[in-house]
Enzyme design. Structure first.
Site, PDB file in Angstrom:
ATOM      1  N   THR A 112       0.873  -1.173   0.000  1.00  0.00           N
ATOM      2  CA  THR A 112       0.000   0.000   0.000  1.00  0.00           C
ATOM      3  C   THR A 112       0.912   1.225   0.000  1.00  0.00           C
ATOM      4  O   THR A 112       2.112   1.118   0.247  1.00  0.00           O
ATOM      5  CB  THR A 112      -0.893   0.040   1.245  1.00  0.00           C
ATOM      6  OG1 THR A 112      -0.047   0.143   2.416  1.00  0.00           O
ATOM      7  CG2 THR A 112      -1.749  -1.220   1.355  1.00  0.00           C
ATOM      8  N   PRO A 137      -5.187   4.485  -7.705  1.00  0.00           N
ATOM      9  CA  PRO A 137      -5.962   4.723  -6.480  1.00  0.00           C
ATOM     10  C   PRO A 137      -5.368   3.954  -5.310  1.00  0.00           C
ATOM     11  O   PRO A 137      -4.815   2.866  -5.478  1.00  0.00           O
ATOM     12  CB  PRO A 137      -7.363   4.215  -6.842  1.00  0.00           C
ATOM     13  CG  PRO A 137      -7.158   3.269  -7.990  1.00  0.00           C
ATOM     14  CD  PRO A 137      -5.967   3.776  -8.737  1.00  0.00           C
ATOM     15  N   ASN A 140      -6.306   0.328  -4.985  1.00  0.00           N
ATOM     16  CA  ASN A 140      -6.094  -0.601  -6.099  1.00  0.00           C
ATOM     17  C   ASN A 140      -4.787  -0.272  -6.826  1.00  0.00           C
ATOM     18  O   ASN A 140      -4.784   0.227  -7.946  1.00  0.00           O
ATOM     19  CB  ASN A 140      -7.284  -0.534  -7.066  1.00  0.00           C
ATOM     20  CG  ASN A 140      -7.179  -1.585  -8.169  1.00  0.00           C
ATOM     21  OD1 ASN A 140      -6.515  -2.608  -8.004  1.00  0.00           O
ATOM     22  ND2 ASN A 140      -7.829  -1.321  -9.289  1.00  0.00           N
ATOM     23  N   ILE A 328      29.001  22.833 -40.051  1.00  0.00           N
ATOM     24  CA  ILE A 328      29.758  22.684 -38.805  1.00  0.00           C
ATOM     25  C   ILE A 328      29.989  21.229 -38.428  1.00  0.00           C
ATOM     26  O   ILE A 328      30.646  20.944 -37.431  1.00  0.00           O
ATOM     27  CB  ILE A 328      29.041  23.400 -37.630  1.00  0.00           C
ATOM     28  CG1 ILE A 328      27.608  22.869 -37.460  1.00  0.00           C
ATOM     29  CG2 ILE A 328      29.059  24.898 -37.819  1.00  0.00           C
ATOM     30  CD1 ILE A 328      26.874  23.443 -36.259  1.00  0.00           C
ATOM     31  N   GLY A 334      23.898  12.572 -42.226  1.00  0.00           N
ATOM     32  CA  GLY A 334      23.705  13.873 -42.833  1.00  0.00           C
ATOM     33  C   GLY A 334      24.669  14.919 -42.329  1.00  0.00           C
ATOM     34  O   GLY A 334      25.417  14.706 -41.376  1.00  0.00           O
ATOM     35  N   LYS A 349      20.322  19.751 -39.070  1.00  0.00           N
ATOM     36  CA  LYS A 349      20.818  18.509 -39.666  1.00  0.00           C
ATOM     37  C   LYS A 349      20.012  18.224 -40.933  1.00  0.00           C
ATOM     38  O   LYS A 349      18.789  18.098 -40.882  1.00  0.00           O
ATOM     39  CB  LYS A 349      20.696  17.334 -38.697  1.00  0.00           C
ATOM     40  CG  LYS A 349      21.238  16.019 -39.285  1.00  0.00           C
ATOM     41  CD  LYS A 349      20.876  14.806 -38.437  1.00  0.00           C
ATOM     42  CE  LYS A 349      21.691  14.718 -37.192  1.00  0.00           C
ATOM     43  NZ  LYS A 349      21.452  13.440 -36.465  1.00  0.00           N
ATOM     44  N   ASP A 441      24.151   4.687 -29.817  1.00  0.00           N
ATOM     45  CA  ASP A 441      25.315   5.275 -30.488  1.00  0.00           C
ATOM     46  C   ASP A 441      26.001   6.296 -29.586  1.00  0.00           C
ATOM     47  O   ASP A 441      26.351   7.396 -30.017  1.00  0.00           O
ATOM     48  CB  ASP A 441      24.899   5.933 -31.809  1.00  0.00           C
ATOM     49  CG  ASP A 441      26.092   6.145 -32.750  1.00  0.00           C
ATOM     50  OD1 ASP A 441      27.132   5.479 -32.555  1.00  0.00           O
ATOM     51  OD2 ASP A 441      25.981   6.969 -33.665  1.00  0.00           O
TER      52      ASP A 441
END
Length: 617
Positions: A112, A137, A140, A328, A334, A349, A441
């Site tokens: 609880t 709740p 529950n 840059i 890309g 990008k 990555d």
């Protein structure tokens, strides 16, 4: 009148900022301690599970944060009931202008809210807090549901004392009193009362904040949040100036609007990106003519929250038709261009249509996930090519600072801070998002550095979502040198990011790339993980490590700190994914490391013998 109201809103916002310039939560601090009272058979394993601070199997590398702050514990498997255990955890700004940290708890049989607060979290939180921060709740709560458990913390108050910068979140018990806590903590009753104004230390319940000691038994001093920022007076001056300017703009624009309503669209494009992105409603690339020719159905159907849609014309104009002088960076999917769009610096990008999967991956993640240590997505464009527009992060990427020429070497304290920032960003996508994301990555080139040398994780083009604690089978993706062994079999889990992060830790130590050229001979390359593994096998491990530490650091580093980061890197890059720590553990470990490293400044020492002693040389 709609336009006029929309202009007044940001002005009111600025007024509210002006009157609340001295925020209670101006900054977070790397570390706080939770005082966990042991009773009813509670063990360190239970504490570890509830407060997510791993003990086994990483204590063999002597990096366990709990044991470091509890030197009285000689045997972690046998602890006296009725004692308190200090558990380190990150102390962060929370929505609502207060400090705390959200832990995750998996609901068990017969749990609880009251039981979780009292029995599982030793009154570090309350039943009311759990009910307020979870959708279930009280009658529950689903079995195996994940609860958000907030534990409050403190970073100190320089108006009280600058001598204390580490604080214990201390739940009061019936046997506690102001005098008893003063005796046990070694802090005067007056200081305790000033840090906790109006608190009755004899109440037997509630939370107080008590100055804590570091693993060496010393009180870390308070670190002012003002050193990296500007004073309240300066901020107030800026705000007043901005308010005056906005009032002038309000008058001019509203006058122009009434004169020619057809120019309303031009006003829309003059709103700063950060404001527009925050208030843009959720739209679909399929509706409103947003899809361009050649846009795939998958792209056309994606829902985009809080992002601005740009036209190709606007992006081309900002980059002089994507002139090379604006370029840059270049990634696997890309090129990246610098631009100034609607008054804000941005990075664009540009991706081919064939990279739609990567485009969708980044768009889905960055429109749903927002964190100070993750790069912010401003907007997108799908005309002709695929474009993602990010906030511009001024200082390039970590790889450029470590491996490039023409830059000042990063001081050791900044390297630890960058490691901690990056870990926090990864912890967020691993632990605090639904669904959970795996970056796939992580590398030094995908960790961006801002003007204050704080880090942001970027490039989510390979990101995959998984179930909490789960894994998925995918094709092997990533960057050679950073890829975990299991990726060969297409296995994807959060531990893939942990492995790559371990490689980044090795890079921070050595300033070498993930793949090292061993000799001038053709083909003589070796992974950085292998180089460090070899050093750990040497009889004199410390001397072997010194040989691969970035020589540009000179003597300006505490060797113990470097050694501990190397050991953490070793834990992260273990071949068995199950033996690697979680990012949550790594954040706590690096918070502890930063807390001890941050006080070390070789510039304060003029005596060469002292410098050598501090650096461990």
């Amino acid at each position: 009148m709609k336009l006029k109201i929309s202009l007044i809103a940001p002005i009111l916002l600025l007024f509210s900022f002006f009157f609340a310039v001295e925020s209670k939560c101006r900054t977070s601090c790397p570390l706080a301690l939770a005082s966990y009272y042991l009773e009813n058979g509670t063990t360190l394993s239970v504490i570890n599970q509830n407060l997510n601070s791993s003990i086994a199997p990483y204590d063999q590398i002597n990096f366990d944060p709990i044991l470091r702050y509890n030197s009285n514990i000689k045997d972690k498997d046998r602890i006296q009931m009725g004692s308190r255990v200090l558990v380190p955890f990150p102390c962060e700004c929370q929505p609502g202008d207060f400090l705390g940290h959200n832990f995750s708890y998996s609901v068990r049989q017969e749990d609880t809210y009251e039981r979780v607060a009292i029995s599982n979290y030793a009154n570090l939180t309350t039943m009311e807090s759990l009910q307020a921060r979870n959708p279930f709740p009280a009658t529950n709560i689903p079995l195996s549901a994940t609860l958000n458990v907030l534990v409050n913390c403190s970073c100190g108050d320089e108006s009280v004392s600058k001598d204390f910068g580490l604080f214990v979140t201390y739940p009061l018990r019936p046997e506690d009193s102001l005098s008893s806590i003063a005796r046990s903590s070694g802090v005067s009753a007056d200081i305790l009362q000033r840090y906790n104004p109006g608190v009755n230390f004899n109440s037997g319940n509630g939370i107080v904040y008590v100055p804590g000691r570091d693993p060496n038994g010393a009180f870390p001093p308070f670190k002012s949040s003002k050193q990296d920022g500007v004073g309240a007076g300066v901020i107030a001056g800026i705000v007043i100036g901005v308010i005056v300017a906005l009032l002038l703009i309000l008058f001019i624009v509203y006058y122009a609007y009434r004169k020619n309503k057809s120019k309303g669209d031009s006003f829309s494009s003059s709103i700063p990106l950060s404001t527009k992105a925050d208030h843009a409603s959720s739209t679909s690339l399929q509706s409103g003519g947003l899809g361009g020719a050649g846009v795939s159905p998958g792209i056309a159907a994606i829902s985009v929250d809080k992002s601005v849609e740009f036209s190709l014309e606007e992006l081309a104009k900002a980059t002089d038709n994507f002139n090379l002088s604006f370029k840059i960076g270049q990634g696997g999917f890309g090129a990246v261009y610098y631009a100034e769009l609607r008054g804000e610096k941005a990075a664009i990008k540009k991706m081919d249509m064939e990279a739609s999967k990567q485009f969708l991956a980044e768009l889905k993640v960055l429109t749903r996930v927002h964190h100070v240590n993750l790069v912010r997505l401003i907007g997108y464009c799908v005309e002709g090519s695929l474009f993602l527009v990010y906030e511009y992060v001024e200082n390039g990427n970590l790889g450029q600072h470590l491996h490039g020429s023409g830059r000042e070497p990063l001081p050791w304290t900044k390297r630890v801070q960058i490691a901690l920032d990056s870990a926090r960003g990864l912890e967020y996508i691993h632990e605090h998002t639904v669904p959970v994301y795996v970056h796939r990555d992580i590398k030094s080139a995908n960790i961006l550095i801002d003007q204050k040398f704080r880090a942001k994780v970027a490039d989510f083009g390979l990101t995959k979502l998984t179930e909490v604690g789960g894994s998925a089978t995918r094709g092997a993706m990533g960057t050679f040198g950073y890829m975990a062994p299991e990726t060969v079999y297409g296995e994807v889990s959060a531990k893939v990011d942990v492995y790559a992060f371990g490689v980044v830790l090795y890079e921070l130590i050595s300033a070498k790339g993930a793949v090292v050229k061993m000799t001038e001979a053709v083909g003589e390359f070796r992974g950085l993980v292998g180089v460090f593994e070899e050093s750990f096998k040497e009889t004199d491990k410390e001397e072997a490590l010194r040989k691969i530490i970035d020589p540009r650091l000179g003597d300006s580093y505490p060797f113990d700190s470097v050694y501990k980061m190397a050991e953490l890197g070793k834990a992260c890059t273990q071949e068995n994914a199950q033996l690697r720590p979680s990012m949550r553990y790594i954040v706590v470990a690096l918070s502890t490391l930063f807390s001890s490293t941050g006080n070390w400044d070789v510039g304060n020492f003029q005596n060469e013998d002292l410098v050598s002693l501090m650096s461990g040389r």
